[in-house]
Write a protein that holds these residues in place. Structure first.
Motif, PDB file in Angstrom:
ATOM      1  N   VAL A   1       9.467  -2.681   0.521  1.00 58.22           N
ATOM      2  CA  VAL A   1       8.361  -1.785   0.863  1.00 58.22           C
ATOM      3  C   VAL A   1       8.891  -0.366   0.748  1.00 58.22           C
ATOM      4  O   VAL A   1       9.942  -0.040   1.296  1.00 58.22           O
ATOM      5  CB  VAL A   1       7.843  -2.025   2.302  1.00 58.22           C
ATOM      6  CG1 VAL A   1       6.724  -1.053   2.644  1.00 58.22           C
ATOM      7  CG2 VAL A   1       7.370  -3.465   2.462  1.00 58.22           C
ATOM      8  N   ARG A   2       8.176   0.455   0.017  1.00 57.04           N
ATOM      9  CA  ARG A   2       8.534   1.864  -0.097  1.00 57.04           C
ATOM     10  C   ARG A   2       7.600   2.652   0.816  1.00 57.04           C
ATOM     11  O   ARG A   2       6.382   2.557   0.689  1.00 57.04           O
ATOM     12  CB  ARG A   2       8.386   2.325  -1.539  1.00 57.04           C
ATOM     13  CG  ARG A   2       8.870   3.711  -1.775  1.00 57.04           C
ATOM     14  CD  ARG A   2       8.832   4.041  -3.240  1.00 57.04           C
ATOM     15  NE  ARG A   2       9.235   5.435  -3.436  1.00 57.04           N
ATOM     16  CZ  ARG A   2       9.095   6.080  -4.564  1.00 57.04           C
ATOM     17  NH1 ARG A   2       8.580   5.464  -5.613  1.00 57.04           N
ATOM     18  NH2 ARG A   2       9.458   7.321  -4.652  1.00 57.04           N
ATOM     19  N   MET A   3       8.173   3.409   1.748  1.00 55.82           N
ATOM     20  CA  MET A   3       7.382   4.148   2.722  1.00 55.82           C
ATOM     21  C   MET A   3       7.809   5.608   2.719  1.00 55.82           C
ATOM     22  O   MET A   3       8.995   5.916   2.653  1.00 55.82           O
ATOM     23  CB  MET A   3       7.580   3.593   4.123  1.00 55.82           C
ATOM     24  CG  MET A   3       6.773   4.323   5.177  1.00 55.82           C
ATOM     25  SD  MET A   3       7.311   3.995   6.881  1.00 55.82           S
ATOM     26  CE  MET A   3       8.672   5.135   7.037  1.00 55.82           C
TER      27      MET A   3
ATOM     28  N   VAL B   1       2.508   6.873   4.106  1.00 59.09           N
ATOM     29  CA  VAL B   1       1.971   6.057   3.025  1.00 59.09           C
ATOM     30  C   VAL B   1       3.006   4.992   2.694  1.00 59.09           C
ATOM     31  O   VAL B   1       4.205   5.175   2.942  1.00 59.09           O
ATOM     32  CB  VAL B   1       1.632   6.885   1.768  1.00 59.09           C
ATOM     33  CG1 VAL B   1       0.490   7.848   2.029  1.00 59.09           C
ATOM     34  CG2 VAL B   1       2.842   7.625   1.245  1.00 59.09           C
ATOM     35  N   TYR B   2       2.542   3.875   2.145  1.00 55.53           N
ATOM     36  CA  TYR B   2       3.481   2.825   1.753  1.00 55.53           C
ATOM     37  C   TYR B   2       2.949   2.052   0.560  1.00 55.53           C
ATOM     38  O   TYR B   2       1.760   2.074   0.259  1.00 55.53           O
ATOM     39  CB  TYR B   2       3.763   1.875   2.914  1.00 55.53           C
ATOM     40  CG  TYR B   2       2.589   1.010   3.320  1.00 55.53           C
ATOM     41  CD1 TYR B   2       2.424  -0.266   2.766  1.00 55.53           C
ATOM     42  CD2 TYR B   2       1.654   1.455   4.249  1.00 55.53           C
ATOM     43  CE1 TYR B   2       1.350  -1.056   3.131  1.00 55.53           C
ATOM     44  CE2 TYR B   2       0.589   0.672   4.623  1.00 55.53           C
ATOM     45  CZ  TYR B   2       0.441  -0.586   4.057  1.00 55.53           C
ATOM     46  OH  TYR B   2      -0.628  -1.377   4.412  1.00 55.53           O
ATOM     47  N   LYS B   3       3.847   1.381  -0.118  1.00 59.22           N
ATOM     48  CA  LYS B   3       3.516   0.515  -1.250  1.00 59.22           C
ATOM     49  C   LYS B   3       4.409  -0.715  -1.141  1.00 59.22           C
ATOM     50  O   LYS B   3       5.613  -0.603  -0.901  1.00 59.22           O
ATOM     51  CB  LYS B   3       3.768   1.255  -2.567  1.00 59.22           C
ATOM     52  CG  LYS B   3       3.573   0.458  -3.795  1.00 59.22           C
ATOM     53  CD  LYS B   3       2.149   0.467  -4.232  1.00 59.22           C
ATOM     54  CE  LYS B   3       2.049  -0.301  -5.553  1.00 59.22           C
ATOM     55  NZ  LYS B   3       0.739  -0.571  -5.958  1.00 59.22           N
ATOM     56  N   VAL B   4       3.813  -1.882  -1.289  1.00 57.77           N
ATOM     57  CA  VAL B   4       4.551  -3.137  -1.171  1.00 57.77           C
ATOM     58  C   VAL B   4       4.941  -3.639  -2.565  1.00 57.77           C
ATOM     59  O   VAL B   4       4.106  -3.716  -3.462  1.00 57.77           O
ATOM     60  CB  VAL B   4       3.696  -4.211  -0.454  1.00 57.77           C
ATOM     61  CG1 VAL B   4       4.445  -5.529  -0.377  1.00 57.77           C
ATOM     62  CG2 VAL B   4       3.304  -3.730   0.941  1.00 57.77           C
ATOM     63  N   PHE B   5       6.208  -3.975  -2.729  1.00 46.70           N
ATOM     64  CA  PHE B   5       6.749  -4.556  -3.961  1.00 46.70           C
ATOM     65  C   PHE B   5       7.479  -5.839  -3.576  1.00 46.70           C
ATOM     66  O   PHE B   5       8.690  -5.826  -3.346  1.00 46.70           O
ATOM     67  CB  PHE B   5       7.744  -3.600  -4.628  1.00 46.70           C
ATOM     68  CG  PHE B   5       7.167  -2.263  -5.008  1.00 46.70           C
ATOM     69  CD1 PHE B   5       6.520  -2.084  -6.215  1.00 46.70           C
ATOM     70  CD2 PHE B   5       7.274  -1.181  -4.144  1.00 46.70           C
ATOM     71  CE1 PHE B   5       6.001  -0.851  -6.573  1.00 46.70           C
ATOM     72  CE2 PHE B   5       6.764   0.055  -4.484  1.00 46.70           C
ATOM     73  CZ  PHE B   5       6.118   0.217  -5.701  1.00 46.70           C
TER      74      PHE B   5
END
Length: 63
Positions: free
Chosen positions: A26-28, A18-22
């Motif tokens: 990017v937090r993975m 899973v990942y989230k873009v800031f």
């Protein structure tokens, strides 16, 4: 250049990454029981082609 913060986590069945873009970060998280870090990063680059050749990988320190 983007910074990719990599974490190992136990994820739900069928989920390997899973990942989230800031913005430029990017937090993975990936599940080491289901995949390797290298395969998870390859999958991330498929999802976010702008990262290919333009990312620094940072590992979260264990606490």
């Amino acid at each position: 250049m983007a910074e990719v913060c990599v974490e190992e986590r136990s994820l739900d069945d069928g989920v390997v990454m899973v990942y989230k873009v800031f913005a430029r970060r990017v937090r993975m998280a990936f599940d080491p029981a289901r995949t390797t870090e290298a395969a998870a990063l390859d999958l991330l680059r498929l999802q976010l082609p702008r990262l290919d050749g333009a990312m620094n990988v940072v590992h979260r320190a264990a606490t």
